[in-house]
Design an enzyme around this catalytic site. Structure first.
Site, PDB file in Angstrom:
ATOM      1  N   ASP A   1      44.735  39.236  37.966  1.00 12.10           N
ATOM      2  CA  ASP A   1      44.903  38.625  36.653  1.00 12.10           C
ATOM      3  C   ASP A   1      45.572  39.651  35.742  1.00 12.10           C
ATOM      4  OD1 ASP A   1      43.953  36.227  34.822  1.00 12.10           O
ATOM      5  OD2 ASP A   1      43.653  38.073  33.694  1.00 12.10           O
ATOM      6  N   ILE A   2      46.706  39.295  35.130  1.00 10.24           N
ATOM      7  CA  ILE A   2      47.447  40.208  34.250  1.00 10.24           C
ATOM      8  C   ILE A   2      46.632  40.402  32.979  1.00 10.24           C
ATOM      9  CG2 ILE A   2      49.592  40.545  32.965  1.00 10.24           C
ATOM     10  CD1 ILE A   2      50.944  38.722  35.018  1.00 10.24           C
TER      11      ILE A   2
ATOM     12  N   GLU B   1      48.643  33.273  34.705  1.00  8.36           N
ATOM     13  CA  GLU B   1      48.905  34.685  34.956  1.00  8.36           C
ATOM     14  C   GLU B   1      48.037  35.202  36.086  1.00  8.36           C
ATOM     15  OE1 GLU B   1      45.833  34.544  31.586  1.00  8.36           O
ATOM     16  OE2 GLU B   1      47.586  33.409  32.250  1.00  8.36           O
TER      17      GLU B   1
END
Length: 614
Positions: A486-487, A529
Site C-alpha cells: 500500500d503506497i 494504491e
C-alpha cells in the site's frame, strides 16, 4: 316439375291467408253453410278503453264511456304499442235451427289478457278467460294461438271480446268451423316445420363449416341464426308451449331480449363479414356507436319497469338497424369487395322482411299473413344468399392465399441465384470474421484481466489465480506466500500534485514490483494504491526478503512529473499459507492485518503475518 312446386307454394300461401267474403254490414257476420272461416276482425265494432276499467256490464249498459263503439274498416286490427284496452263487438247471425259448433281463433300469441263473452241463451253471458300471463296448461287446446270453443246460438246475437296487451297490439280475430280449422292448422304445421327445419339445418351446416375452418364469420353467423330461431320461436308462441310452459313471465320478457340480441348479432356479423375495421373505418365507428346505443337502451328499458316501452323499443330500433346494415353493405360494395354482393342481396331480403314485420307489429301497416311473416320469408332468402356469400368469401380468401403463395414461389425462384452468391460471400466473410472475432476475444479476455493503468493483473484475475495456486500448493504441501503493498500517504500526492501525478506514482510501483520478483511470481493491482504479489513455493523468510528489497527500491525511487520530483514510500504485509487455512481468503486476511500493523507502526516497513490479530 318446377311449375308444380311453384303452384304448391301458391296453394300453401292461399290456404294460410284465406279470404273471408261473408259480410252483411259493419259488426254483423252471417254464417253460411259450407263456409269454413270468417274474419271477425274486419267486421267487429271497436271500443278503446284508455284507462282499462270498463266491465261487460258497463259496455252492455251503453254509458257515455261505453257508447263509443265504431266500425273497424281495416281487414285485421293492428293498434301498435298502447296501454289501452280494446273491446270488440260482433253480431253473428246463425240461420240454422241448432247451435253451430265453432272455434274462435286469435293468432297473436302474446296477448296478455283475453276475455271472451258469449250469450248463454237466457239473457246472460258466459265468460272465458285466457292470456299469456297464465301458465300454458290453462289453455283448452295445446296450440300457440288462443282457441276458444264458441257454440253459436241460432239467430242474431252479440258477442264481446276484451283484449289487453303490453306488447304489440295485433288482433287477427277469426271464427272457424272445427274441420276447416284443423285442415288449415295442418298447413300451418307444415309451414312452420319446413321453416324451422331449414333454420336448424343451416345452423348445423354453418356450425360444421366453422368447426372445420375456424372462420369467425361462420361462428357469428351461427349465433345470428340461433338467436333468430329463439326470437321467432318465442314471438310465434312455440317457446312458451315447448320450452317454458310454466313460466309465463319469462315468456313475455324473453321476447324483447331475443329481438335486441338478434339486432346486436346482425351488426356484429356485418362488422366481421365486411371487415369494416380495415375496409370501412368510418362506418365501423358508426356501427360500434350503434351497438353501444343498442346495448344501453336494452339495459335502460329492462330496468325502467315500463312494460310497454320494454316491448316497443327493440321494434323501433329495427328501423335504424336495417338501413344502417344496408348502408354498410353498399359502402363495402363500392370499392369492389366481391363478397359484399351476396351480403347486400342477403340483407336486403332479411332486413326488408324484418322491416315489414316491424311495421306490422308497430301498427304502421295492416296485419296480413305476408306482412307479419315477412321476416321469415326474408330470412329464408338470407340463409341461402349468406351461405353463398360465406362460401364465396372462403373461396376468395383461398384464392388470395394461393396467389400469395404463388408470388412467394416466384420470388424464391427469382432470388435463388442471389441467395447462392450471398451464401458464398457469407461463408467467406464468416471465415474472415471468425478469425477476427477469435483475436478480438483473446484481446477482450486479456483486457478483462489486466489493469489498464499499470499493465499488471487486476483484482478479478488475481483472485482466480490465487484460488487455483492455493488449492495446488495445499494438495502438494508446498509453500505459498502473499505480499500486500500500500503506497503511503497516497492521497496527499493526489491532493497536492493532481491525479496525473498519482497515476505516475502507481505506474512506478507496478514497474518496480515486476522487476523485483521472479517470473513465476504474480503481481496484481487490487485497489486504488494497493498491490499484491503472489509467491508460489516461497516461505515466509524469502517472502520477507523480497518485500524488504522492494520496499527499499520504492523508497529510493523518484518520479519526475510536471517539473516536480516526487518521492514516496510503501508499507508491506506478508503472510504464509498454513495447513489449517480453509481458503486463500484466510491467507489474504492475515497479510492485510500485517499491512495494517505496518501502517500503525509508522509506515515504510514490512510486517509479517500478524497472527495475533486473527
Amino acid at each position: 316439375m318446377q311449375m308444380g312446386k311453384r303452384w304448391w307454394w301458391v296453394a300453401l300461401v292461399l290456404a294460410l291467408c284465406p279470404f273471408w267474403t261473408s259480410q252483411a254490414g259493419a259488426g254483423l257476420v252471417r254464417l253460411v253453410p259450407g263456409q269454413g272461416s270468417y274474419d271477425l276482425g274486419a267486421m267487429a265494432d271497436v271500443l278503446e278503453d284508455v284507462p282499462g276499467r270498463l266491465r261487460l256490464d258497463d259496455v252492455l249498459a251503453g254509458g257515455s264511456a261505453a257508447s263509443a263503439f265504431s266500425s273497424h274498416t281495416g281487414r285485421l286490427s293492428s293498434f301498435g304499442f298502447t296501454r289501452s284496452t280494446f273491446w270488440f263487438r260482433v253480431e253473428i247471425d246463425n240461420p240454422a235451427p241448432a247451435p253451430s259448433d265453432m272455434l274462435l281463433v286469435l293468432r297473436t300469441p302474446w296477448l296478455d289478457s283475453v276475455r271472451w263473452f258469449r250469450p248463454d241463451g237466457q239473457g246472460g253471458y258466459v265468460e272465458r278467460l285466457l292470456g299469456d300471463h297464465l301458465p300454458f296448461k290453462a289453455r283448452s287446446y295445446a296450440t300457440p294461438q288462443f282457441l276458444i270453443d264458441v257454440p253459436v246460438l241460432p239467430g242474431k246475437h252479440s258477442y264481446y271480446l276484451r283484449l289487453a296487451s303490453a306488447g304489440a297490439f295485433m288482433t287477427p280475430i277469426e271464427l272457424w268451423s272445427r274441420q276447416a280449422f284443423h285442415d288449415n292448422d295442418r298447413l300451418w304445421a307444415a309451414y312452420y316445420g319446413m321453416f324451422y327445419g331449414i333454420l336448424c339445418i343451416m345452423v348445423l351446416y354453418n356450425g360444421c363449416i366453422w368447426a372445420s375452418t375456424r372462420d369467425r364469420s361462420y361462428f357469428v353467423y351461427c349465433l345470428y341464426l340461433a338467436v333468430f330461431f329463439l326470437m321467432n320461436f318465442s314471438y310465434n308462441g312455440f317457446a312458451f308451449q315447448y320450452f317454458w310452459p310454466e313460466s309465463p313471465r319469462w315468456s313475455n320478457w324473453s321476447q324483447t331480449h331475443w329481438i335486441f340480441a338478434f339486432q346486436g348479432l346482425a351488426v356484429l356479423f356485418t362488422m366481421n363479414f365486411l371487415e369494416s375495421k380495415t375496409r370501412l373505418p368510418r362506418m365501423h365507428r358508426v356501427l360500434q356507436a350503434f351497438l353501444v346505443v343498442l346495448v344501453g337502451s336494452w339495459i335502460a328499458v329492462t330496468v325502467s319497469g315500463d312494460i310497454v316501452a320494454y316491448h316497443a323499443v327493440p321494434i323501433y330500433f329495427i328501423f335504424g338497424c336495417a338501413p344502417l346494415i344496408l348502408a354498410a353493405g353498399f359502402l363495402a360494395l363500392r370499392p369492389g369487395y366481391r363478397a359484399a354482393r351476396f351480403f347486400v342481396l342477403a340483407f336486403v331480403a332479411s332486413i326488408t322482411g324484418s322491416f315489414f314485420t316491424a311495421l306490422t307489429v308497430s301498427g304502421l301497416i295492416p296485419y296480413t299473413f305476408a306482412n307479419f311473416h315477412a321476416s321469415e320469408f326474408g330470412l329464408l332468402a338470407d340463409m341461402v344468399l349468406l351461405s353463398q356469400a360465406l362460401a364465396d368469401r372462403v373461396k376468395l380468401l383461398s384464392e388470395q392465399r394461393d396467389a400469395a403463395e404463388l408470388r412467394e414461389i416466384e420470388q424464391k425462384i427469382a432470388t435463388t441465384a442471389l441467395l447462392k452468391q450471398a451464401n458464398e460471400d457469407l461463408e467467406r466473410m464468416v471465415l474472415e470474421r471468425t478469425s477476427e472475432l477469435a483475436r478480438a476475444r483473446d484481446e477482450a479476455e486479456h483486457f478483462a484481466r489486466i489493469d489498464m493503468l499499470t499493465g499488471v493483473a487486476n483484482r478479478r484475475y488475481f483472485e482466480e489465480v490465487a484460488t487455483m495456486e492455493f488449492a495446488r500448493t495445499q494438495r502438494g504441501q508446498q509453500a505459498l506466500s502473499v505480499i500486500l503493498i500500500d503506497i503511503d500517504l497516497f492521497k496527499q500526492v493526489n491532493d497536492r500534485y493532481g491525479h496525473a501525478a498519482g497515476d505516475a506514482v502507481i505506474r512506478a510501483v507496478a514497474r518496480l514490483a515486476k522487476e523485483s520478483v521472479r517470473e513465476s511470481d504474480f503481481v496484481a493491482r487490487i485497489g486504488g494504491e494497493e498491490f499484491s504479489v503472489l509467491l508460489p513455493g516461497i516461505g515466509q523468510a524469502p517472502a520477507f526478503a523480497t518485500a524488504e528489497r522492494l520496499r527499499e527500491r520504492i523508497a529510493a525511487c523518484v518520479v519526475e512529473h510536471d517539473g516536480h520530483s516526487l518521492g514516496f514510500t510503501a508499507s508491506f504485509g506478508v503472510s504464509e499459507q498454513v495447513a489449517d487455512d480453509p481458503g486463500f481468503s484466510s491467507l489474504l486476511r492475515r497479510a492485510d492485518q500485517a499491512l495494517y500493523a505496518a501502517k500503525q507502526a509508522g509506515r515504510n516497513q514490512v510486517v509479517v503475518q500478524a497472527l495475533e490479530w486473527g
